[in-house]
Design a protein around this motif. Structure first.
Motif, PDB file in Angstrom:
ATOM      1  N   TYR A  29      28.348  56.016  42.887  1.00 40.93           N
ATOM      2  CA  TYR A  29      27.922  54.649  43.212  1.00 40.93           C
ATOM      3  C   TYR A  29      28.836  53.619  42.547  1.00 40.93           C
ATOM      4  N   LEU A  30      29.190  53.853  41.286  1.00 39.27           N
ATOM      5  CA  LEU A  30      30.038  52.907  40.562  1.00 39.27           C
ATOM      6  C   LEU A  30      31.428  52.791  41.180  1.00 39.27           C
ATOM      7  N   HIS A  31      31.903  53.878  41.773  1.00 36.51           N
ATOM      8  CA  HIS A  31      33.264  53.897  42.313  1.00 36.51           C
ATOM      9  C   HIS A  31      33.336  53.594  43.804  1.00 36.51           C
ATOM     10  N   ALA A  32      32.191  53.551  44.478  1.00 37.69           N
ATOM     11  CA  ALA A  32      32.196  53.361  45.929  1.00 37.69           C
ATOM     12  C   ALA A  32      32.292  51.875  46.275  1.00 37.69           C
ATOM     13  N   PHE A  33      33.346  51.510  46.981  1.00 33.03           N
ATOM     14  CA  PHE A  33      33.511  50.122  47.425  1.00 33.03           C
ATOM     15  C   PHE A  33      32.603  49.859  48.619  1.00 33.03           C
ATOM     16  N   GLY A  74      38.745  39.931  47.308  1.00 30.13           N
ATOM     17  CA  GLY A  74      37.737  40.699  48.020  1.00 30.13           C
ATOM     18  C   GLY A  74      37.472  42.095  47.492  1.00 30.13           C
ATOM     19  N   PHE A  75      37.734  42.322  46.209  1.00 32.12           N
ATOM     20  CA  PHE A  75      37.466  43.630  45.604  1.00 32.12           C
ATOM     21  C   PHE A  75      36.070  43.637  44.978  1.00 32.12           C
ATOM     22  N   GLY A  76      35.600  44.841  44.631  1.00 26.90           N
ATOM     23  CA  GLY A  76      34.348  44.974  43.908  1.00 26.90           C
ATOM     24  C   GLY A  76      34.627  45.182  42.430  1.00 26.90           C
ATOM     25  N   ALA A  77      33.573  45.145  41.623  1.00 31.99           N
ATOM     26  CA  ALA A  77      33.761  45.292  40.176  1.00 31.99           C
ATOM     27  C   ALA A  77      32.589  46.043  39.561  1.00 31.99           C
ATOM     28  N   ALA A 111      29.365  39.591  48.402  1.00 31.36           N
ATOM     29  CA  ALA A 111      30.365  40.004  49.388  1.00 31.36           C
ATOM     30  C   ALA A 111      30.602  41.508  49.359  1.00 31.36           C
ATOM     31  N   THR A 112      30.665  42.065  48.160  1.00 32.64           N
ATOM     32  CA  THR A 112      30.942  43.497  48.018  1.00 32.64           C
ATOM     33  C   THR A 112      29.903  44.097  47.067  1.00 32.64           C
ATOM     34  N   LYS A 113      30.283  44.336  45.848  1.00 30.49           N
ATOM     35  CA  LYS A 113      29.362  44.880  44.850  1.00 30.49           C
ATOM     36  C   LYS A 113      29.914  44.600  43.462  1.00 30.49           C
ATOM     37  N   CYS A 114      29.041  44.176  42.571  1.00 29.08           N
ATOM     38  CA  CYS A 114      29.413  44.026  41.167  1.00 29.08           C
ATOM     39  C   CYS A 114      28.301  44.652  40.346  1.00 29.08           C
ATOM     40  N   VAL A 115      28.618  45.704  39.612  1.00 31.75           N
ATOM     41  CA  VAL A 115      27.629  46.449  38.850  1.00 31.75           C
ATOM     42  C   VAL A 115      27.795  46.140  37.365  1.00 31.75           C
ATOM     43  N   VAL A 116      26.729  45.675  36.745  1.00 32.71           N
ATOM     44  CA  VAL A 116      26.723  45.409  35.309  1.00 32.71           C
ATOM     45  C   VAL A 116      26.175  46.638  34.598  1.00 32.71           C
ATOM     46  N   HIS A 139      44.152  49.060  50.331  1.00 32.14           N
ATOM     47  CA  HIS A 139      42.721  49.132  50.599  1.00 32.14           C
ATOM     48  C   HIS A 139      41.959  48.561  49.401  1.00 32.14           C
ATOM     49  N   ARG A 140      40.916  47.825  49.698  1.00 33.18           N
ATOM     50  CA  ARG A 140      40.093  47.281  48.626  1.00 33.18           C
ATOM     51  C   ARG A 140      39.272  48.397  47.971  1.00 33.18           C
ATOM     52  N   CYS A 141      38.914  48.177  46.724  1.00 33.04           N
ATOM     53  CA  CYS A 141      38.211  49.207  45.956  1.00 33.04           C
ATOM     54  C   CYS A 141      37.424  48.546  44.833  1.00 33.04           C
ATOM     55  N   MET A 142      36.762  49.368  44.039  1.00 32.38           N
ATOM     56  CA  MET A 142      36.070  48.878  42.850  1.00 32.38           C
ATOM     57  C   MET A 142      37.053  48.819  41.681  1.00 32.38           C
TER      58      MET A 142
END
Length: 289
Positions: free
Chosen positions: A273-277, A98-101, A123-128, A64-67
């Protein structure tokens, strides 16, 4: 720097550190603590030379994809990254599979990878996540001497805002008798508001010291703030937690201003939020107010 091959790169919570040690020179850095059992000088950065290959192997195996997170112990954008590009190669893999970061840094050098970060976020989420401790650039040069000043970090957060890339600020530490003032706090919070920061993490208005980083911190106090070490020792002795003498008042300012600016301060909500894909193409998206 020196190279070392490692057996694995991702933790159980899908976090990683590409480097071990740092050259930012922050006078308060907890990562210097002896409890982390670093077997080399802190500034002699250990490069995990097979990290990129290990990450690709790990991403291929995941059902499963994840952060994917990084930066908790070592900034992925230390100056070495400019020549090695390990973080960029990892972001390329994260985007390809296709993962988030979510990454934590003090450096605007991540702007070199902004197009790639934007692609991941679309596509997913990238949090700085950016650490900010003091608004004053001159004081910043003393506290964090080998990294970009606060003004440059805020400009980088503005660039993220303009592209819709979510940002979180780590407001830590506030050093007693140094930068624990209402004016410093309010100016940081206004800067975060202007940069469209979605959440701010604070773990108390103060800092922590333990064996290893305490000695280094006191050495730097002697160098830049003569007589302040003795004030610390008289006030806190050898305590691990060193809250500001104005902690309650500062925390009230923090909460009141963030409510007014619509910035989330709930640690549980921010970490969730940071961990939710998120799969934006499938319509799965978690907001952070």
């Amino acid at each position: 720097m020196h190279m070392r091959k490692v057996r694995g790169i991702l933790s159980r919570s899908n976090g990683m550190n590409l480097y071990r040690g740092c050259t930012h020179g922050c006078i308060y850095c907890d990562a210097r603590s002896t409890c982390y059992q670093m077997d080399h000088p802190f500034e002699d950065v250990e490069v995990k030379e097979n990290a990129v290959e290990l990450l690709e192997e790990a991403l291929r195996r995941k059902r499963h994809r994840c952060m994917i997170g990084t930066g908790s112990m070592s900034d992925p954008y230390i100056p070495l990254e400019r020549q090695l590009c390990h973080m960029r190669r990892c972001l390329e893999l994260i985007e390809r599979y296709g993962f988030g970061a979510a990454f934590q840094t003090k450096s605007p050098d991540f702007l070199r990878d902004l197009e790639l970060i934007d692609q991941i976020n679309r596509a997913t989420k990238c949090v700085v996540q950016m650490t900010i401790t003091t608004y004053d650039d001159q004081l910043c040069k003393i506290l964090e001497p080998c990294v970009a000043p606060t003004s440059a970090r805020l400009e980088a957060l503005h660039a993220c805002r303009d592209r819709g890339i979510p940002t979180v600020v780590w407001l830590t530490p506030l050093l007693p008798f140094v930068n624990d003032t209402p004016d410093n706090l309010r100016r940081i919070l206004r800067g975060c508001r202007d940069a469209g920061v979605r959440g701010i993490l604070s773990f108390g208005m103060g800092l922590t010291l333990r064996e290893g980083n305490r000695e280094y911190y006191y050495q730097k106090l002697d160098e830049h703030f003569p007589g302040l070490k003795e004030k610390y020792q008289k006030t806190y002795d050898n305590a691990y937690e060193l809250p500001s003498l104005h902690a309650e008042a500062l925390y009230r300012i923090f909460q009141e201003d963030c409510r007014r600016y619509d910035i989330c301060t709930d640690q549980q909500q921010i970490f969730a939020y940071l961990h939710a894909f998120e799969d934006k193409q499938a319509g799965t998206q978690l907001s952070l107010f």
